[in-house]
Structures are given as structure tokens and as C-alpha cells.
Write a protein that holds these residues in place. Structure first.
Motif, PDB file in Angstrom:
ATOM      1  N   PHE A   1       0.829  -1.213   0.000  1.00  9.54           N
ATOM      2  CA  PHE A   1       0.000   0.000   0.000  1.00  9.54           C
ATOM      3  C   PHE A   1       0.863   1.263   0.000  1.00  9.54           C
ATOM      4  O   PHE A   1       0.349   2.353  -0.179  1.00  9.54           O
ATOM      5  CB  PHE A   1      -0.896   0.036   1.242  1.00  9.54           C
TER       6      PHE A   1
ATOM      7  N   VAL B   1      -1.503   2.682  -4.808  1.00 14.94           N
ATOM      8  CA  VAL B   1      -2.680   3.221  -4.117  1.00 14.94           C
ATOM      9  C   VAL B   1      -3.668   3.768  -5.141  1.00 14.94           C
ATOM     10  O   VAL B   1      -4.875   3.548  -5.032  1.00 14.94           O
ATOM     11  CB  VAL B   1      -2.274   4.337  -3.123  1.00 14.94           C
ATOM     12  N   ARG B   2      -3.144   4.439  -6.159  1.00 16.63           N
ATOM     13  CA  ARG B   2      -4.043   4.994  -7.163  1.00 16.63           C
ATOM     14  C   ARG B   2      -4.741   3.886  -7.942  1.00 16.63           C
ATOM     15  O   ARG B   2      -5.924   3.984  -8.277  1.00 16.63           O
ATOM     16  CB  ARG B   2      -3.271   5.916  -8.110  1.00 16.63           C
TER      17      ARG B   2
ATOM     18  N   TRP C   1      -7.436   2.416  -5.687  1.00 13.73           N
ATOM     19  CA  TRP C   1      -8.563   3.322  -5.566  1.00 13.73           C
ATOM     20  C   TRP C   1      -9.414   3.302  -6.833  1.00 13.73           C
ATOM     21  O   TRP C   1     -10.656   3.290  -6.791  1.00 13.73           O
ATOM     22  CB  TRP C   1      -8.101   4.752  -5.269  1.00 13.73           C
TER      23      TRP C   1
ATOM     24  N   ASP D   1       2.890   2.797  -1.918  1.00  9.12           N
ATOM     25  CA  ASP D   1       3.382   3.378  -3.166  1.00  9.12           C
ATOM     26  C   ASP D   1       2.234   4.098  -3.865  1.00  9.12           C
ATOM     27  O   ASP D   1       1.149   3.534  -4.008  1.00  9.12           O
ATOM     28  CB  ASP D   1       3.941   2.271  -4.056  1.00  9.12           C
ATOM     29  N   PRO D   2       2.470   5.324  -4.292  1.00  7.13           N
ATOM     30  CA  PRO D   2       1.402   6.144  -4.867  1.00  7.13           C
ATOM     31  C   PRO D   2       0.726   5.476  -6.068  1.00  7.13           C
ATOM     32  O   PRO D   2      -0.491   5.504  -6.185  1.00  7.13           O
ATOM     33  CB  PRO D   2       2.126   7.411  -5.320  1.00  7.13           C
ATOM     34  N   THR D   3       1.528   4.888  -6.917  1.00  8.88           N
ATOM     35  CA  THR D   3       0.959   4.247  -8.101  1.00  8.88           C
ATOM     36  C   THR D   3       0.009   3.128  -7.707  1.00  8.88           C
ATOM     37  O   THR D   3      -1.106   3.029  -8.217  1.00  8.88           O
ATOM     38  CB  THR D   3       2.068   3.679  -9.001  1.00  8.88           C
TER      39      THR D   3
END
Lengths: 126, 126
Positions: B48, B54-55, B58, B50-52
Motif C-alpha cells: 500500500f 494506491v491509485r 482506488w 506506493d502512490p501508483t
DNA sequence: CAAACATATGAACAGTTATTCATGTGTTCC
DNA sequence: GGAACACATGAATAACTGTTCATATGTTTG
């Protein structure tokens, strides 16, 4: 994390799907939170993403403890623990109070245990 | 994560606290989950973290999507997305189904959104 | 004040990781 | 079968991260 992707330096690599699913993708795009928000969310989880920090958090959920107690409990150096506590504090996951020479750390709020529990539930079911 | 700490290569760096707080530390030690369990928990949160990813998570919570849709939505290359989907799949956070040439990804269970929400709650309050 | 103690911190290093690039695999359609 | 498409994957690389070591800061006690 590594290389930071800057917004709109578009790899632009369209495929047929994009045309077919255009509306779905647009709809999802509209419902996504701010990019910055998701970035912060990832930053938060990154803090939970280290065994030492998870062990510290779990320990502090049982009882407040000083740095040296935690170091002994986890069988690690005081320095390593101190560095990690700083990370945890910066993320507002733990707070500290000083009593003479000793600094006691404890969890900052009840979310921490909730997040840990949720994760634990996941790994127990897989 | 970095250097793996092997159990019992003890930095053994006792302090006076250890003697005073001995009983508390022992009590906490008794309540801690298995070291391996906490290690797995950290592994989960790392996913979870890492921004990529998480995006992607989502986005998939809104709708199942194919690799190329996600790449377009996030403005990243198909390859980068594919690599990350593999990580997510290994962690049992997403599942996939094939429909001809296209592979559709979706969330694997309801914990994912719960974990994301819990994290979101935390950052919104700080 | 000096010594001892508890903790914090900066630099350095080794291990890890996310993206890119090139290419391979699986599927459809002519 | 072969071209086109969607996706997967391996190697390489640059950036990041956790621990160690040395040392600094803050506090108590004699």
C-alpha cells in the motif's frame, strides 16, 4: 517508491480499449481523490511498511515504553529505534513525553491499532 | 526495509531502564504476535506504500478495468502498470479475469477499501 | 561542574525498489 | 499462417531507505 512521475509528461500510449472504455475511465477519473491526497495516503502506509516500525507500533499498543525498553524488546540498537521513532512521530502515529532523562513513547491515536488490525485480518484470510 | 536483523545477534546494550521496566517489557513481549506474522503484516502495508499502487487500488474500487485503461487513467506506461499489478496480485489485493485479448483487474476483497479508508481517516484528522 | 545516562542526529553504506526499454507470450481476425 | 493488439516479463538503472557508527544534546546526580 523511486522515480517520481511528473503529472502530464504523458507516455501517451493509446490503445483501442481507451476508446471503447472511454466513458468508464472518465467516470472513474471523476471519482478519484486528489492526486496529492493519494500520495499522502501512500506515504502513511509506507510508514507501516517496515517490520521494525510495525513491531514498535504493536508493542506501544500494549504499553507506553521508553526508547531503551523498545530496543531491548526488539533486540536492536537504541540508535536504530530512535531513528524509527522519529519516522513514526513525523507521521503522527506516536507521541512522546519526557520524564527526566527518559522519553516515553505511546500511540498517538486509536486509528493505528485499527489499521494494524485490518491488515492482520487480511493476511489471516489469505 | 534494508539490512535483515537476524534474531539473537543481540546488540546487547542494556540500560538501567531495562532493569526497572523489566516486568513491563516481559509482559509486552508475551503479548506480541509471532515475529513472522508482523513481518508479513509489514509486507502487506509495503504494498500500500506506493502512490501508483494506491491509485490503482482506488481506481479499481470504482470499477474493474483493463491494464490499458489504468495506464491511460494514471497517465503511465502499460509496462509500469503491469509490473505494479503483479505486485498487487501477489499480495492478493487484486484479481484478474481474461476476456479475449483484454485482462480485466478488480479488487480481490472488501478489506482493501477498508484499509484505504482507515488510512484516509487518519490523514484527514491530522 | 564533571561524570553518567538516555536519547537524538548526521553521514555513510548496502540492500531494495519503481520505472524504462526491449522483447516475449497469448489472443483475435483477416 | 501472419499481422495487430493487449499484456507480461527480464535486465538495467537511478532513487530511496534502514541500520550502523560516531558524536551531539539534554538531564540527573554526586
Amino acid at each position: 517508491m523511486a522515480r517520481s512521475y511528473t503529472k502530464n509528461d504523458a507516455p501517451v500510449e493509446r490503445c483501442d480499449c481507451d476508446i471503447i472504455h472511454q466513458d468508464v475511465v472518465d467516470q472513474v477519473r471523476g471519482k478519484m481523490p486528489q492526486e496529492e491526497t493519494l500520495y499522502n495516503l501512500a506515504e502513511l502506509f509506507k510508514v507501516f511498511g517496515d517490520p521494525t516500525r510495525v513491531r514498535i507500533l504493536w508493542a506501544l499498543d500494549e504499553s507506553e515504553m521508553c526508547v531503551c525498553d523498545i530496543a531491548n524488546l526488539l533486540n536492536m540498537t537504541q540508535s536504530a529505534i530512535s531513528h524509527q521513532l522519529r519516522v513514526l512521530k513525523r507521521a503522527a502515529l506516536v507521541k512522546s513525553r519526557r520524564d527526566g532523562k527518559v522519553v516515553y513513547y505511546s500511540l498517538d491515536d486509536e486509528h493505528v491499532q485499527q489499521i494494524l488490525d485490518q491488515g492482520m485480518t487480511h493476511i489471516n484470510e489469505k
